[in-house]
Motif scaffolding. Structure first.
Motif, PDB file in Angstrom:
ATOM      1  N   SER A   1       0.841  -1.195   0.000  1.00  0.00           N
ATOM      2  CA  SER A   1       0.000   0.000   0.000  1.00  0.00           C
ATOM      3  C   SER A   1       0.876   1.244   0.000  1.00  0.00           C
ATOM      4  O   SER A   1       2.021   1.218   0.451  1.00  0.00           O
ATOM      5  CB  SER A   1      -0.932   0.000   1.219  1.00  0.00           C
ATOM      6  OG  SER A   1      -0.172  -0.004   2.401  1.00  0.00           O
ATOM      7  N   GLY A   2       0.340   2.334  -0.522  1.00  0.00           N
ATOM      8  CA  GLY A   2       1.088   3.576  -0.634  1.00  0.00           C
ATOM      9  C   GLY A   2       1.448   4.163   0.720  1.00  0.00           C
ATOM     10  O   GLY A   2       0.910   3.768   1.758  1.00  0.00           O
ATOM     11  N   ASP A   3       2.348   5.115   0.697  1.00  0.00           N
ATOM     12  CA  ASP A   3       2.789   5.770   1.914  1.00  0.00           C
ATOM     13  C   ASP A   3       2.818   7.276   1.670  1.00  0.00           C
ATOM     14  O   ASP A   3       3.443   7.737   0.705  1.00  0.00           O
ATOM     15  CB  ASP A   3       4.182   5.274   2.314  1.00  0.00           C
ATOM     16  CG  ASP A   3       4.681   5.939   3.573  1.00  0.00           C
ATOM     17  OD1 ASP A   3       4.237   5.543   4.662  1.00  0.00           O
ATOM     18  OD2 ASP A   3       5.508   6.868   3.459  1.00  0.00           O
ATOM     19  N   GLU A   4       2.143   8.030   2.533  1.00  0.00           N
ATOM     20  CA  GLU A   4       2.030   9.474   2.346  1.00  0.00           C
ATOM     21  C   GLU A   4       3.392  10.170   2.370  1.00  0.00           C
ATOM     22  O   GLU A   4       3.677  11.036   1.547  1.00  0.00           O
ATOM     23  CB  GLU A   4       1.128  10.072   3.431  1.00  0.00           C
ATOM     24  CG  GLU A   4       0.970  11.574   3.304  1.00  0.00           C
ATOM     25  CD  GLU A   4       0.253  12.202   4.487  1.00  0.00           C
ATOM     26  OE1 GLU A   4       0.293  13.441   4.568  1.00  0.00           O
ATOM     27  OE2 GLU A   4      -0.326  11.479   5.308  1.00  0.00           O
ATOM     28  N   TYR A   5       4.261   9.767   3.302  1.00  0.00           N
ATOM     29  CA  TYR A   5       5.564  10.429   3.417  1.00  0.00           C
ATOM     30  C   TYR A   5       6.419  10.167   2.178  1.00  0.00           C
ATOM     31  O   TYR A   5       7.050  11.074   1.647  1.00  0.00           O
ATOM     32  CB  TYR A   5       6.286   9.977   4.693  1.00  0.00           C
ATOM     33  CG  TYR A   5       7.340  10.943   5.155  1.00  0.00           C
ATOM     34  CD1 TYR A   5       6.991  12.143   5.758  1.00  0.00           C
ATOM     35  CD2 TYR A   5       8.688  10.680   4.975  1.00  0.00           C
ATOM     36  CE1 TYR A   5       7.955  13.047   6.185  1.00  0.00           C
ATOM     37  CE2 TYR A   5       9.659  11.572   5.392  1.00  0.00           C
ATOM     38  CZ  TYR A   5       9.279  12.753   6.001  1.00  0.00           C
ATOM     39  OH  TYR A   5      10.237  13.648   6.411  1.00  0.00           O
ATOM     40  N   LEU A   6       6.409   8.932   1.703  1.00  0.00           N
ATOM     41  CA  LEU A   6       7.132   8.566   0.477  1.00  0.00           C
ATOM     42  C   LEU A   6       6.640   9.425  -0.693  1.00  0.00           C
ATOM     43  O   LEU A   6       7.446  10.022  -1.413  1.00  0.00           O
ATOM     44  CB  LEU A   6       6.931   7.086   0.172  1.00  0.00           C
ATOM     45  CG  LEU A   6       7.290   6.600  -1.235  1.00  0.00           C
ATOM     46  CD1 LEU A   6       8.775   6.776  -1.516  1.00  0.00           C
ATOM     47  CD2 LEU A   6       6.881   5.147  -1.421  1.00  0.00           C
ATOM     48  N   THR A   7       5.344   9.513  -0.855  1.00  0.00           N
ATOM     49  CA  THR A   7       4.764  10.289  -1.952  1.00  0.00           C
ATOM     50  C   THR A   7       5.118  11.765  -1.826  1.00  0.00           C
ATOM     51  O   THR A   7       5.514  12.404  -2.813  1.00  0.00           O
ATOM     52  CB  THR A   7       3.232  10.089  -1.989  1.00  0.00           C
ATOM     53  OG1 THR A   7       2.965   8.694  -2.135  1.00  0.00           O
ATOM     54  CG2 THR A   7       2.608  10.847  -3.142  1.00  0.00           C
TER      55      THR A   7
END
Length: 132
Positions: A36-42
Motif C-alpha cells: 500500500s502507498g505511503d504518504e511520506y514517500l509520496t
C-alpha cells in the motif's frame, strides 16, 4: 511505513526518475512492489520533483569543486531528499534527524566515501538554511 523506509524507497524512486525519466507516480508504484502507498514517500518524491530546480541550486551552492551533474546518482538524489526535507519539513522533522538518516542511507546505498560527502554537503546546507 517507517520514515526511514519511506526515505529509502524515495531514493529508489528518484534514482529511477533520474536515470530513465520515469513518471513520478509510476516510479513510486514500482518501488512499493504492490504494498500500500505511503504518504511520506509520496510527499518526498513529488516534492523533490516539483522543487528540483530550487533544491539543486541549494545543493550546488554548497558543493566545492563539483557540479550537481557530476555527482553519483545515489549521492545526488540522497542530497535532494535531505535538502528538500530540511527546507520544507523543518517544522516536522529536526535537521539533525534528517542529516543522520541521510548519512546512514548513504552507508547502505552509496560508495565508501558517500557518507562523509553527504555529511559535509548537508552540514553546509543546514547552516545556510538556519542563517536565512
Amino acid at each position: 511505513m517507517k520514515r526511514r523506509t519511506a526515505r529509502e524507497k524515495a531514493l529508489q524512486a528518484l534514482f529511477q526518475i533520474d536515470i530513465s525519466n520515469t513518471e513520478p507516480q509510476a516510479a513510486i508504484d514500482h518501488v512499493l512492489e504492490g504494498e500500500s502507498g505511503d504518504e511520506y514517500l509520496t510527499r518526498l518524491v513529488l516534492g523533490v520533483v516539483e522543487q528540483k530546480a530550487e533544491i539543486d541550486n541549494l545543493i550546488s551552492e554548497n558543493l566545492e569543486k563539483w557540479s550537481i551533474d557530476r555527482l553519483a546518482t545515489v549521492d545526488r538524489n540522497l542530497l535532494r531528499i535531505a535538502a528538500y526535507e530540511m527546507k520544507f519539513f523543518r517544522n516536522e522533522v529536526p535537521e539533525n534527524v534528517i542529516l543522520d538518516e541521510a548519512i546512514e542511507i548513504a552507508k547502505i546505498y552509496g560508495d565508501d566515501q558517500s557518507s562523509k560527502f553527504i555529511n559535509g554537503v548537508l552540514s553546509k546546507v543546514k547552516q545556510k538554511l538556519l542563517n536565512n
